[in-house]
Design an enzyme around this catalytic site. Structure first.
Site: not given
Length: 302
Positions: A98, A108, A110-111, A147, A262
């Site tokens: 951010h 963002h 994520n893997v 992209h 958590r």
């Protein structure tokens, strides 16, 4: 599955977290990541890193976790009833950035890897993840670069991979109760195992390795753009959409909370400041209106 395969995934994910941490600290130039190692009561743990009030980032979080359990939450078994009653292990790296400047997008990535086992039965496993971009003010050249880099990550695995996972991303990061996209998308994939372990793991590494080349040029180009209170207020308003998506729809958030994860690490994706305005409508012809008209509707950026 072999224990060495689990270890290879964990080794890569730790190294990816370290590499991104180093690059973002260097780029921020003011603050370092606070690092919290934690243990999960049932089994496993993680390494959460958060940078706050930096020179570039208002908040940035990079989380590694490797956790195990004996009972999966409803968010995991609702669409996969074959997982019920299995021991499970999940590991991954997730990050959300951010920046202060409203002209720099939130991003963002994520893997992740998941496996569920039961004595006498074959282990069920898969890879998932992706990356997406959430601009507040749109720039076509930034969207094309994002992209194109996403396509480059997919190209070694077949011409059909980028269009498939780009479409999946557009559909996944959609705020249904608002009837609008969260951002301009990128890549999203899940349940990836049809290619076999080695090829699927190679694809995961390609996604992880292409995140910084996709994001940093945009950040470098926009981080010094001058802005005023109007742009900051619109950024905070659009961050409210980010919060809505993460708390209502995001699978990772729901899985983490339902599985007893958590909380501080799960909710590190939340922006430090956001706002909501009743029945907000951007001025016709304004840059804010352009975001809704030209950037949020899914389109072919290539």
């Amino acid at each position: 599955m072999q224990d060495s395969e689990f270890q290879n995934v964990a080794t890569y994910l730790h190294a990816l977290q370290d590499r991104i941490t180093q690059e973002l600290e260097k780029l921020d130039g003011k603050q370092h990541f606070q690092r919290d190692s934690w243990k999960r009561a049932e089994a496993g743990g993680g390494d959460t890193r958060v940078l706050r009030h930096g020179g570039v980032f208002e908040q940035a979080g990079i989380n590694f976790s490797s956790v195990q359990g004996t009972s999966l939450p409803a968010s995991a078994t609702a669409h996969r009833p074959q997982l019920a009653g299995r021991n499970w292990q999940a590991m991954g790296v997730s990050l959300v950035l951010h920046p202060w400047n409203p002209y720099v997008p939130t991003s963002h990535m994520n893997v992740r890897f998941f496996a569920a086992s039961k004595p006498g039965q074959q282990t069920i496993w898969w890879f998932g993840g992706g990356f997406d971009l959430t601009p507040y003010y749109g720039f076509e050249e930034d969207a094309r670069h994002w992209h194109r880099t996403a396509r480059a990550a997919c190209e070694p695995f077949g011409a059909e991979v980028y269009p498939r996972f780009k479409k999946w991303c557009d559909e996944y990061f959609y705020i249904r109760h608002r009837n609008e996209a969260r951002g301009i998308g990128g890549l999203f994939f899940d349940d990836l195992n049809a290619w076999g372990f080695e090829r699927s793991f190679e694809f995961l590494r390609s996604i992880g390795d292409h995140f910084l080349p996709a994001y940093l040029p945009i950040l470098e180009k926009r981080k010094l753009t001058r802005y005023a209170e109007r742009q900051r207020e619109f950024q905070l308003y659009r961050r409210g959409r980010y919060v809505e998506f993460n708390l209502v729809y995001d699978r990772g958030t729901l899985f983490g909370l339902q599985s007893g994860g958590r909380t501080e690490s799960i909710l590190m994706s939340m922006p430090p400041h956001a706002c909501w305005q009743y029945a907000f409508k951007p001025e016709i012809g304004s840059p804010e209106a352009e975001l809704y008209e030209k950037f949020l509707p899914p389109r072919d950026w290539l």
